[in-house]
Design a protein around this motif. Sequence first.
Motif, short mmCIF file in Angstrom:
data_model
loop_
_atom_site.label_atom_id
_atom_site.label_comp_id
_atom_site.label_asym_id
_atom_site.label_seq_id
_atom_site.Cartn_x
_atom_site.Cartn_y
_atom_site.Cartn_z
N PHE A 179 44.39 28.48 22.69
CA PHE A 179 44.98 28.82 23.39
C PHE A 179 45.54 30.34 22.80
CE2 PHE A 179 47.14 24.37 24.24
CZ PHE A 179 45.23 24.25 25.23
N GLY A 180 45.83 30.53 21.38
CA GLY A 180 45.47 32.02 21.61
C GLY A 180 46.55 33.07 22.89
N ALA A 181 46.26 33.76 22.66
CA ALA A 181 46.86 34.43 23.71
C ALA A 181 47.72 34.23 25.24
CB ALA A 181 46.25 36.30 24.00
N LEU A 215 51.10 33.39 26.10
CA LEU A 215 52.07 34.34 25.85
C LEU A 215 52.40 34.78 27.09
CD1 LEU A 215 51.12 36.47 23.37
CD2 LEU A 215 53.33 35.02 23.56
N SER A 216 51.10 34.18 28.13
CA SER A 216 51.95 34.73 30.14
C SER A 216 51.53 33.23 30.48
CB SER A 216 50.89 35.30 30.92
OG SER A 216 49.63 34.55 29.95
N TRP A 217 52.44 32.99 32.20
CA TRP A 217 52.36 32.04 32.74
C TRP A 217 51.46 31.79 33.14
CZ3 TRP A 217 56.22 28.49 31.38
CH2 TRP A 217 57.33 29.05 30.91
N GLY A 218 50.77 30.55 33.63
CA GLY A 218 50.19 30.62 34.45
C GLY A 218 48.29 30.75 34.01
N ASP A 219 48.33 30.66 32.64
CA ASP A 219 47.07 29.62 32.21
C ASP A 219 46.63 29.41 32.13
OD1 ASP A 219 44.94 31.39 30.07
OD2 ASP A 219 45.54 28.89 29.07
N PRO A 220 45.31 29.17 32.86
CA PRO A 220 44.87 27.75 33.32
C PRO A 220 44.61 26.48 32.37
CG PRO A 220 43.19 29.67 33.63
CD PRO A 220 44.31 29.93 33.72
N GLN A 265 56.53 26.11 28.56
CA GLN A 265 56.09 25.95 30.03
C GLN A 265 56.49 24.95 30.98
OE1 GLN A 265 53.47 27.60 30.33
NE2 GLN A 265 53.57 28.65 28.88
N PHE A 266 58.11 23.79 30.31
CA PHE A 266 58.04 22.59 30.64
C PHE A 266 59.17 23.19 30.92
CE2 PHE A 266 55.22 20.95 27.03
CZ PHE A 266 54.58 20.02 27.93
N ASP A 267 59.40 22.11 32.97
CA ASP A 267 60.70 22.36 32.93
C ASP A 267 61.75 21.75 31.82
OD1 ASP A 267 59.42 23.97 35.30
OD2 ASP A 267 59.61 22.59 36.63
#
Length: 169
Positions: A41-43, A46-51, A87-89
Amino acid sequence: MTVTVVVGNPKPASRTLTAATLVAKGLRSDVAPEVIDLVSFGAGLLSWGDPDVAAAVRTVAGSQLVVFASPTFKATYTGLLKLFLEQFDGGTGLADVVAVPLMLGAGPTHALAPDLLLKPVLVELGATAALPGLYLSDRTFPEDGAIERYTTRWRPVAAALGSKAADHV
């Protein structure tokens, strides 16, 4: 039954991936595990919303059994795995998932790391982590029998817990 392997090793196609896949197959030989090698997944981690990351999160959250695997870095699991777990709630992100914490290391110094460091995070995210964590020697696991002993001992428990989790889905 859906089985997934999540690997937090910064090296692709690592020994950690090999060990985690062997554990998953040993616990549920009737199901081919889905493999998520986080380094791919690389970068995106580091950000929210990567598909791609979002799809992996959905795969893990929808699995009945997940082996979460990491090499031991600085006496704990990798930042790569930490980024993915964020990434998990909290409390519900891994609800109905039976989680198996697995860590590899060079020696026995950190043998309790899977249970002391990784398992509490998985439980905080809602996973059922009833099986003990597994710590393997990164050099000897292919031939030392540790995976076979672990999976033989815990296979019936994983199957029972997985069927209970499937009842809730």
